[in-house]
Design a protein around this motif. Sequence first.
Motif, mmCIF file in Angstrom:
data_model
loop_
_atom_site.group_PDB
_atom_site.id
_atom_site.type_symbol
_atom_site.label_atom_id
_atom_site.label_comp_id
_atom_site.label_asym_id
_atom_site.label_seq_id
_atom_site.Cartn_x
_atom_site.Cartn_y
_atom_site.Cartn_z
ATOM 1 N N PHE A 32 -7.220 8.877 -5.071
ATOM 2 C CA PHE A 32 -6.748 10.214 -5.418
ATOM 3 C C PHE A 32 -6.324 10.987 -4.166
ATOM 4 N N ASN A 35 -3.054 9.511 -2.765
ATOM 5 C CA ASN A 35 -1.905 9.887 -3.591
ATOM 6 C C ASN A 35 -1.592 11.374 -3.477
ATOM 7 N N GLY A 36 -2.622 12.192 -3.341
ATOM 8 C CA GLY A 36 -2.397 13.615 -3.125
ATOM 9 C C GLY A 36 -1.668 13.875 -1.821
ATOM 10 N N VAL A 58 -4.326 17.358 -6.400
ATOM 11 C CA VAL A 58 -4.765 15.964 -6.550
ATOM 12 C C VAL A 58 -5.766 15.608 -5.455
ATOM 13 N N THR A 98 -7.786 12.885 -15.340
ATOM 14 C CA THR A 98 -7.281 13.333 -14.037
ATOM 15 C C THR A 98 -6.203 12.391 -13.523
ATOM 16 N N THR A 102 -2.400 13.366 -12.721
ATOM 17 C CA THR A 102 -1.820 13.032 -11.420
ATOM 18 C C THR A 102 -0.457 12.386 -11.586
ATOM 19 N N CYS A 103 -0.324 11.483 -12.528
ATOM 20 C CA CYS A 103 0.972 10.837 -12.780
ATOM 21 C C CYS A 103 2.020 11.848 -13.221
#
Length: 114
Positions: A32, A35-36, A58, A98, A102-103
Amino acid sequence: MSRSALLPGAPLDPGLQPERTRMAWSRTSLAFVANGALLVRAGHVPDRWWYMLPGCAVMAAGCVVYVVGLLRHRQIYRAVRAGTPASGDRAIRATLLTAVVTCVLAAAVLLGRP
């Protein structure tokens, strides 16, 4: 389930299952946060700082997932020591939700960039 629950009289080794759980939650939280950070980078547009907000959200969710993982680790450790099943899938469902959010945020940032 602990070995002592399967084989009465066997020594208790409560460390393996909770340890695997802790490592899985740590990897998930790291994913996470990474990716954030990528979303923050993708949303970096001069004079439009709000494009980076989904990435920050994220990354914050990744920190929350890490804390939830620590709490889940303690819960499973106690359950294994007591020889009872460790129930509770609310944390897993919340993490799945979550991930879906996020996607959606990633798609919004990447498709909404000028």
